[in-house]
Motif scaffolding. Structure first.
Motif, mmCIF file in Angstrom:
data_model
loop_
_atom_site.group_PDB
_atom_site.id
_atom_site.type_symbol
_atom_site.label_atom_id
_atom_site.label_comp_id
_atom_site.label_asym_id
_atom_site.label_seq_id
_atom_site.Cartn_x
_atom_site.Cartn_y
_atom_site.Cartn_z
ATOM 1 N N CYS A 41 0.746 -1.102 0.108
ATOM 2 C CA CYS A 41 -0.089 0.054 -0.014
ATOM 3 C C CYS A 41 0.693 1.468 -0.133
ATOM 4 O O CYS A 41 1.901 1.140 0.830
ATOM 5 C CB CYS A 41 -0.890 0.069 1.449
ATOM 6 S SG CYS A 41 -1.755 1.480 1.483
ATOM 7 N N ASP A 104 -6.388 -4.145 -6.981
ATOM 8 C CA ASP A 104 -5.776 -3.232 -6.244
ATOM 9 C C ASP A 104 -6.890 -1.805 -6.289
ATOM 10 O O ASP A 104 -7.419 -1.729 -7.455
ATOM 11 C CB ASP A 104 -4.553 -2.771 -6.787
ATOM 12 C CG ASP A 104 -3.283 -3.793 -6.837
ATOM 13 O OD1 ASP A 104 -3.551 -4.687 -5.846
ATOM 14 O OD2 ASP A 104 -2.396 -3.674 -7.226
ATOM 15 N N VAL A 106 -7.412 2.030 -5.901
ATOM 16 C CA VAL A 106 -6.581 3.135 -5.988
ATOM 17 C C VAL A 106 -7.625 4.319 -5.829
ATOM 18 O O VAL A 106 -8.725 4.403 -6.571
ATOM 19 C CB VAL A 106 -5.955 3.241 -7.321
ATOM 20 C CG1 VAL A 106 -5.156 4.455 -7.712
ATOM 21 C CG2 VAL A 106 -5.390 1.905 -7.752
ATOM 22 N N VAL A 122 -3.213 10.521 -2.989
ATOM 23 C CA VAL A 122 -3.598 9.254 -3.703
ATOM 24 C C VAL A 122 -3.333 8.205 -2.538
ATOM 25 O O VAL A 122 -2.565 8.537 -1.690
ATOM 26 C CB VAL A 122 -2.312 9.162 -4.721
ATOM 27 C CG1 VAL A 122 -2.575 10.138 -5.915
ATOM 28 C CG2 VAL A 122 -1.314 9.453 -4.332
ATOM 29 N N SER A 124 -3.168 3.822 -2.964
ATOM 30 C CA SER A 124 -3.320 2.530 -3.754
ATOM 31 C C SER A 124 -2.960 1.404 -2.918
ATOM 32 O O SER A 124 -1.779 1.453 -2.368
ATOM 33 C CB SER A 124 -2.453 2.691 -4.943
ATOM 34 O OG SER A 124 -2.346 1.508 -5.841
ATOM 35 N N ASN A 136 1.870 -0.809 -6.382
ATOM 36 C CA ASN A 136 1.051 0.013 -6.325
ATOM 37 C C ASN A 136 1.919 1.562 -6.382
ATOM 38 O O ASN A 136 1.441 2.460 -6.951
ATOM 39 C CB ASN A 136 0.583 -0.067 -4.958
ATOM 40 C CG ASN A 136 -0.547 -1.103 -4.710
ATOM 41 O OD1 ASN A 136 -1.599 -0.764 -5.638
ATOM 42 N ND2 ASN A 136 -0.411 -2.375 -4.131
ATOM 43 N N ARG A 139 2.606 2.118 -10.420
ATOM 44 C CA ARG A 139 1.240 2.393 -10.753
ATOM 45 C C ARG A 139 0.854 3.911 -10.718
ATOM 46 O O ARG A 139 0.678 4.668 -11.384
ATOM 47 C CB ARG A 139 -0.050 1.775 -10.206
ATOM 48 C CG ARG A 139 -1.177 1.937 -10.946
ATOM 49 C CD ARG A 139 -2.442 1.324 -10.369
ATOM 50 N NE ARG A 139 -2.291 -0.043 -10.556
ATOM 51 C CZ ARG A 139 -2.149 -1.129 -10.033
ATOM 52 N NH1 ARG A 139 -2.134 -0.842 -8.711
ATOM 53 N NH2 ARG A 139 -2.063 -2.248 -10.208
ATOM 54 N N ILE A 140 1.025 4.468 -9.223
ATOM 55 C CA ILE A 140 0.831 5.951 -9.020
ATOM 56 C C ILE A 140 1.878 6.677 -9.789
ATOM 57 O O ILE A 140 1.680 7.917 -10.480
ATOM 58 C CB ILE A 140 0.922 6.224 -7.586
ATOM 59 C CG1 ILE A 140 -0.083 5.533 -6.917
ATOM 60 C CG2 ILE A 140 0.921 7.627 -7.138
ATOM 61 C CD1 ILE A 140 -1.660 5.793 -7.497
#
Length: 149
Positions: A41, A104, A106, A122, A124, A136, A139-140
């Motif tokens: 996370c 996941d 988000v 944010v 995630s 995660n 991805r962000i």
């Protein structure tokens, strides 16, 4: 033949179980839920001293509405993204992995801007498992790079 059908059925049930249940999500008093102790996370509202979970918010110049439009555009061009909730100051997306079907969650929060710069908060997090091998966070960062700042 019966053995193959049984194996296929069991495999499907196991894969469907990888999606997990939707945890408590959303923004309460301007805050996301904190990350669990597991390393799967990231959260821009986590204490900066918590390097394992902290990630910078996405900075955007413009209005909150422009930021949301830019973010939605970036999300729609992202694979495995399912936009679940779109509100005035909040977006929630589910990303599902191709092979194991892990989900996941988000979240993006657009708090009121004080200085004309929008700081998109944010979070995630993986629904199941312990480690996500940095997925995660990656991805962000990818979304951050695709949002038209």
């Amino acid at each position: 033949m019966y053995k193959q059908i049984t194996i296929l059925s069991l495999s499907m049930m196991l894969l469907m179980g990888c999606s997990g249940t939707v945890p408590t999500l959303g923004v309460n008093d301007g805050q996301f839920m904190p990350c669990p102790d597991s390393p799967n996370c990231v959260n821009s509202q986590q204490a900066t001293a918590d390097e394992e979970h902290y990630i910078e918010p996405i900075e955007f110049s413009g209005t909150s509405q422009q930021a949301q439009v830019g973010l939605l555009h970036a999300l729609k061009s992202t694979e495995q993204a399912n936009i679940v909730v779109v509100e005035d100051n909040y977006i929630r997306v589910e990303f599902t992995s191709q092979i194991m079907r892990f989900v996941d969650d988000v979240e993006f929060y657009f708090p009121p801007a004080e200085s004309g710069k929008i700081m998109i908060q944010v979070r995630s997090a993986s629904r199941v498992g312990h480690s996500d091998f940095g997925v995660n966070r990656e991805r962000i960062e990818s979304i951050r790079n695709n949002v038209k700042l």
